[in-house]
Design a protein around this motif. Sequence first.
Motif, PDB file in Angstrom:
ATOM      1  N   CYS A  58      36.708  37.756  37.149  1.00  0.00           N
ATOM      2  CA  CYS A  58      36.670  38.685  38.289  1.00  0.00           C
ATOM      3  C   CYS A  58      38.012  39.410  38.398  1.00  0.00           C
ATOM      4  O   CYS A  58      38.853  39.095  39.249  1.00  0.00           O
ATOM      5  CB  CYS A  58      36.363  37.938  39.576  1.00  0.00           C
ATOM      6  SG  CYS A  58      34.691  37.269  39.647  1.00  0.00           S
ATOM      7  N   THR A  59      38.206  40.390  37.563  1.00  0.00           N
ATOM      8  CA  THR A  59      39.491  41.083  37.485  1.00  0.00           C
ATOM      9  C   THR A  59      39.530  42.366  38.317  1.00  0.00           C
ATOM     10  O   THR A  59      40.516  43.100  38.258  1.00  0.00           O
ATOM     11  CB  THR A  59      39.816  41.419  36.023  1.00  0.00           C
ATOM     12  OG1 THR A  59      38.757  42.208  35.478  1.00  0.00           O
ATOM     13  CG2 THR A  59      39.984  40.144  35.199  1.00  0.00           C
ATOM     14  N   GLU A  60      38.475  42.632  39.084  1.00  0.00           N
ATOM     15  CA  GLU A  60      38.429  43.845  39.893  1.00  0.00           C
ATOM     16  C   GLU A  60      38.058  43.540  41.341  1.00  0.00           C
ATOM     17  O   GLU A  60      37.320  44.284  41.989  1.00  0.00           O
ATOM     18  CB  GLU A  60      37.444  44.850  39.283  1.00  0.00           C
ATOM     19  CG  GLU A  60      37.844  45.307  37.880  1.00  0.00           C
ATOM     20  CD  GLU A  60      36.899  46.345  37.307  1.00  0.00           C
ATOM     21  OE1 GLU A  60      35.932  46.719  38.009  1.00  0.00           O
ATOM     22  OE2 GLU A  60      37.130  46.798  36.168  1.00  0.00           O
ATOM     23  N   CYS A  61      38.590  42.465  41.881  1.00  0.00           N
ATOM     24  CA  CYS A  61      38.305  42.095  43.271  1.00  0.00           C
ATOM     25  C   CYS A  61      39.047  43.016  44.238  1.00  0.00           C
ATOM     26  O   CYS A  61      40.100  43.581  43.920  1.00  0.00           O
ATOM     27  CB  CYS A  61      38.738  40.658  43.535  1.00  0.00           C
ATOM     28  SG  CYS A  61      37.718  39.406  42.728  1.00  0.00           S
ATOM     29  N   SER A  82      45.654  42.203  43.820  1.00  0.00           N
ATOM     30  CA  SER A  82      46.450  41.943  42.612  1.00  0.00           C
ATOM     31  C   SER A  82      46.362  40.456  42.315  1.00  0.00           C
ATOM     32  O   SER A  82      46.306  39.635  43.236  1.00  0.00           O
ATOM     33  CB  SER A  82      47.904  42.370  42.809  1.00  0.00           C
ATOM     34  OG  SER A  82      48.496  41.672  43.888  1.00  0.00           O
ATOM     35  N   TYR A  83      46.349  40.090  41.052  1.00  0.00           N
ATOM     36  CA  TYR A  83      46.128  38.687  40.716  1.00  0.00           C
ATOM     37  C   TYR A  83      47.145  38.157  39.715  1.00  0.00           C
ATOM     38  O   TYR A  83      47.774  38.911  38.960  1.00  0.00           O
ATOM     39  CB  TYR A  83      44.710  38.478  40.174  1.00  0.00           C
ATOM     40  CG  TYR A  83      44.400  39.168  38.869  1.00  0.00           C
ATOM     41  CD1 TYR A  83      44.758  38.602  37.648  1.00  0.00           C
ATOM     42  CD2 TYR A  83      43.732  40.393  38.846  1.00  0.00           C
ATOM     43  CE1 TYR A  83      44.462  39.232  36.445  1.00  0.00           C
ATOM     44  CE2 TYR A  83      43.433  41.035  37.650  1.00  0.00           C
ATOM     45  CZ  TYR A  83      43.801  40.445  36.459  1.00  0.00           C
ATOM     46  OH  TYR A  83      43.519  41.079  35.268  1.00  0.00           O
ATOM     47  N   LEU A 112      41.728  32.997  39.058  1.00  0.00           N
ATOM     48  CA  LEU A 112      42.718  34.031  39.331  1.00  0.00           C
ATOM     49  C   LEU A 112      43.209  33.874  40.760  1.00  0.00           C
ATOM     50  O   LEU A 112      42.413  33.712  41.681  1.00  0.00           O
ATOM     51  CB  LEU A 112      42.110  35.423  39.143  1.00  0.00           C
ATOM     52  CG  LEU A 112      41.546  35.744  37.752  1.00  0.00           C
ATOM     53  CD1 LEU A 112      40.932  37.145  37.743  1.00  0.00           C
ATOM     54  CD2 LEU A 112      42.629  35.630  36.689  1.00  0.00           C
ATOM     55  N   ASN A 113      44.506  33.904  40.951  1.00  0.00           N
ATOM     56  CA  ASN A 113      45.099  33.828  42.286  1.00  0.00           C
ATOM     57  C   ASN A 113      45.312  35.246  42.795  1.00  0.00           C
ATOM     58  O   ASN A 113      46.153  35.984  42.289  1.00  0.00           O
ATOM     59  CB  ASN A 113      46.429  33.077  42.221  1.00  0.00           C
ATOM     60  CG  ASN A 113      47.171  33.125  43.539  1.00  0.00           C
ATOM     61  OD1 ASN A 113      46.572  33.244  44.602  1.00  0.00           O
ATOM     62  ND2 ASN A 113      48.496  33.034  43.473  1.00  0.00           N
ATOM     63  N   ILE A 131      35.555  39.974  50.863  1.00  0.00           N
ATOM     64  CA  ILE A 131      36.086  40.155  49.513  1.00  0.00           C
ATOM     65  C   ILE A 131      34.963  40.604  48.587  1.00  0.00           C
ATOM     66  O   ILE A 131      33.911  39.958  48.515  1.00  0.00           O
ATOM     67  CB  ILE A 131      36.703  38.847  48.971  1.00  0.00           C
ATOM     68  CG1 ILE A 131      37.703  38.260  49.971  1.00  0.00           C
ATOM     69  CG2 ILE A 131      37.346  39.097  47.613  1.00  0.00           C
ATOM     70  CD1 ILE A 131      38.853  39.159  50.310  1.00  0.00           C
ATOM     71  N   GLY A 132      35.180  41.706  47.904  1.00  0.00           N
ATOM     72  CA  GLY A 132      34.257  42.146  46.875  1.00  0.00           C
ATOM     73  C   GLY A 132      34.654  41.548  45.534  1.00  0.00           C
ATOM     74  O   GLY A 132      35.836  41.546  45.174  1.00  0.00           O
TER      75      GLY A 132
END
Length: 299
Positions: A58-61, A82-83, A112-113, A131-132
Amino acid sequence: MKKALSLILCAIITLSLAVFPASTPVSAASSRVDIICANPGENCNTQIGISWIADFDCTECFVEYKEASDSGWGNATVVNGSYNDTDYKYFLGNTFATNSAQPVFSEEHKFLNYNADLTGLKPATRYKYRIGDGYGEYSAVHYFKTSGAEEYSFVWISDFHTYSPLGGRLAAATQAVIYAASQAEYNVDMMFSTGDTVAYGGSVNFWRQVYSTAFVKNYLYVDLNGNHDNMNNTNTNNTFNYFRIMHNNPENCYLGDSTTPYEPGVVYYFMYNDILWFVFDNETMNESVRAEIQDWAGK
């Protein structure tokens, strides 16, 4: 941390859950995002920090938010998160138990944090946010209120040491918070915890349980690092990073002779209305560092 508060020793009292606003039902809430909370920004009148973790793909939250009094999500403000993709390593191999009859499990989940900073908010205003996950699904709805009200209350709680085999700890703490909020003279706008909210900070599972409560989902959550939040189950790989990862507090702390903040997001300050709060970490501050930080704060 000494058990200094009688708050969590209150008898469990059955009270209406109406003290806490119910979250708006969301169909097919995303299972990809988790452990969500709203933390103080540097100035809580207009700034709030949102924290969560997400599955590794999930790199586009993002965070979607608007005033709680508005219906739906049309014209909501969207802030991309940002993660950090290595913070999960602090937890790997740490152990936890779900109950006394089951074996101890090991933390192996890669995540991912995520952080997102909300700015330009209206003072004394209640907001809703979700959160999306980047795949078209959203978390359940959460809430916070900015500071700035002429009169307000907050609930102070501490040392309930969330621990799966002893689930009554968190249940009792939740009922104590409900009772305290029902007795407040003014509307409760903030939850204030002085640490040891989990038995072992190195367990993602314990943080998940705390963040599933109504007093985290529906309020600004101000938290301090206690010695148990700093520990893992074996009291070996202890680090303030467990606490840092599970929050998005301001990174405005003491620099000393370094360009790197001292415990960013753990030692910090923030404004709430006209009160300046300083948050220190006596778990790791030796005498010389403590004196330096106190001098810095005084200036």
